[in-house]
Scaffold this active site. Structure first.
Site, PDB file in Angstrom:
ATOM      1  N   LYS A 131       0.906  -1.587  -0.020  1.00 52.12           N
ATOM      2  CA  LYS A 131       0.116   0.172  -0.420  1.00 52.12           C
ATOM      3  C   LYS A 131       0.420   1.384   0.042  1.00 52.12           C
ATOM      4  O   LYS A 131       1.598   1.205   0.684  1.00 52.12           O
ATOM      5  CB  LYS A 131      -0.691  -0.254   1.686  1.00 52.12           C
ATOM      6  CG  LYS A 131      -1.681   1.394   1.157  1.00 52.12           C
ATOM      7  CD  LYS A 131      -2.844   0.814   2.299  1.00 52.12           C
ATOM      8  CE  LYS A 131      -3.751   2.658   2.431  1.00 52.12           C
ATOM      9  NZ  LYS A 131      -4.906   1.810   3.366  1.00 52.12           N
ATOM     10  N   ASP A 165     -13.481   5.082   9.733  1.00 52.81           N
ATOM     11  CA  ASP A 165     -13.155   5.278   8.430  1.00 52.81           C
ATOM     12  C   ASP A 165     -14.065   3.665   8.160  1.00 52.81           C
ATOM     13  O   ASP A 165     -13.530   2.406   7.299  1.00 52.81           O
ATOM     14  CB  ASP A 165     -12.754   5.519   7.491  1.00 52.81           C
ATOM     15  CG  ASP A 165     -12.246   5.558   5.897  1.00 52.81           C
ATOM     16  OD1 ASP A 165     -13.652   5.961   5.791  1.00 52.81           O
ATOM     17  OD2 ASP A 165     -11.687   5.405   5.314  1.00 52.81           O
TER      18      ASP A 165
END
Ligand code: ADP
Ligand code: MG
Length: 398
Positions: free
Chosen positions: A121, A226
């Protein structure tokens, strides 16, 4: 942004020294003066050949400021430095397909030397669409390149630190494997985001499990911030069970939680807001997608708070500070994210997925003159994990 690793094989030892010198020089200089690059790299006058080689493949960019000419690292250059670190530590051997393009990150399947697939990532915090907020445009236009690099590093460090703490405490999250600069390497979860699942056999039990995960996070002192259908991967496993001598296959769905740069402590000033938003994202998604509405209200933060530290579990919001992600870093990152409008995948007001295609967002980005070179190409939505073609983008270098 594509991650073109081809040039890695052709970089010489001097090129790597030069690239590293530009990175080092960036700590104190927005534009690193050419003589300083020569000095830090130890190559002195011999540095020019490497500088032009690096600039040619876009790893550094030539800039003029009012007083002098110099260079700065591009995101591509930072990517190469991180990959080179992984290569040396044997964390990553080859880079495969891109499987995700978020607003603030790129996700790739990579493999180690044995061919075991992992996920890389790459945080790209300067890359957001600014829409109408003029203050943000100005903020970003005036931002130093150092700030987006530093903030992307902070996001990666935060994500790695939290993932490690969660994993150690038995949360269903990917295994964090390595971290360098603005990137992390973690285990590959063979699963789809819940967003892509059209129906499930038993929404009530999946809902209960997901809400239990929110409450378990609270127990450990954390709010995801989130928590939504993009950041929950649903792992499908079939188990064979024998009941009364009969074998039957049972499908089990296990939610795996990802994406941690926005986690906050239960003591955060807006903790209740984030908690409610996380809960409501899940409620709304279950109603819309699975036509399931829980007959229980809540959970409410006031009640959830009573779980903090229950059964003697550690406060992870406290322990992460001790393990490298300080309160000061958390504040800096939060302030930056707020300023540039990072509000996660699940902000109900943010255009996302259905409303705005990635291509439209790219166009918005490229209006920002200085961001052009970092614009996405070939943006795709998240797709099922394909096997990386190990071999054609092996990241050897001299
Ligand atoms: P962003 O911050 O950009 O939202 P995420 O960490 O949520 O980044 O990752 C984006 C997408 O990439 C996810 O929705 C998921 O499809 C995929 N992904 C991320 N991490 C993994 C992983 N460890 N295993 C499999 N897929 C992953
Ligand atoms: Mg996400």
């Amino acid at each position: 942004m594509r991650l073109d690793t081809k040039a890695m094989r052709y970089l010489t030892v001097e090129d790597w020294k030069t690239l590293t010198a530009v990175e080092t020089g960036s700590r104190n200089h927005e534009v690193v003066p050419t003589p300083l690059i020569g000095q830090i790299s130890g190559l002195r006058g011999g540095v020019h050949r490497s500088i032009s080689a690096l600039a040619k493949v876009g790893l550094i960019a030539r800039l003029k400021n009012a007083k002098y000419d110099g260079y700065r690292l591009t995101y591509g250059g930072l990517d190469y430095l991180a990959l080179n670190t992984y290569r040396k530590r044997k964390d990553v051997y080859s880079v495969g397909n891109q499987i995700g393009v978020g607003k603030e990150s790129d996700i790739f399947v990579v493999a180690d030397e044995k061919g075991v697939q992992r996920v890389l990532k790459i945080h790209r915090l300067g890359r957001i669409s600014f829409r109408t907020v003029k203050a943000n445009r100005d903020y970003l236009r005036n931002r130093s390149s150092g700030s987006w690099m530093y903030m992307s590093r902070l996001a990666a460090l935060k994500e790695f630190t939290f993932m490690t703490a969660l994993r150690e405490n038995g949360f269903p999250v990917p295994e964090p494997l390595a971290q360098s600069r603005h990137t992390i390497v973690m285990s590959l979860i063979d699963a789809f985001p819940m967003r892509q699942i059209s129906s499930v056999p038993d929404p009530a039990s999946l809902y209960a499990e997901i809400i239990a995960m929110i409450l378990r996070l609270t127990q450990y002192g954390l709010i995801h911030g989130d928590f939504n259908e993009f950041n929950i991967l649903i792992k499908e496993e079939t188990k064979t069970e024998t009941v009364d001598g009969k074998e039957s296959e049972i499908l089990t769905l296990t939610p795996i939680l990802i994406d941690f740069p926005q986690m906050v402590s239960v003591d955060h000033a807006n903790a209740e807001f984030y908690f409610d938003r996380d809960v409501n994202c899940i409620k709304r998604f279950f109603e819309r997608r699975f036509h399931f509405t829980s007959n229980q209200k809540g959970p409410h933060f006031a009640n959830a708070r009573k779980l903090i530290g229950k059964d003697g579990v550690p406060r992870l919001d406290v322990s992460v500070e001790a393990s490298g992600f300080s309160k000061k870093m958390a504040k800096e990152l939060e302030a930056y994210m707020k300023k540039v409008g990072v509000d996660g995948d699940g902000d109900p007001n943010a255009a996302r997925g259905d409303e705005t295609s990635d291509e439209e967002e790219d166009e918005e980005n490229s209006e920002e003159g200085d961001m052009e070179e970092e614009a996405l190409d070939g943006a795709e939505d998240t797709i099922k994990v394909p096997a990386p073609h190990v071999g054609d983008s092996v990241i050897h270098s001299s």
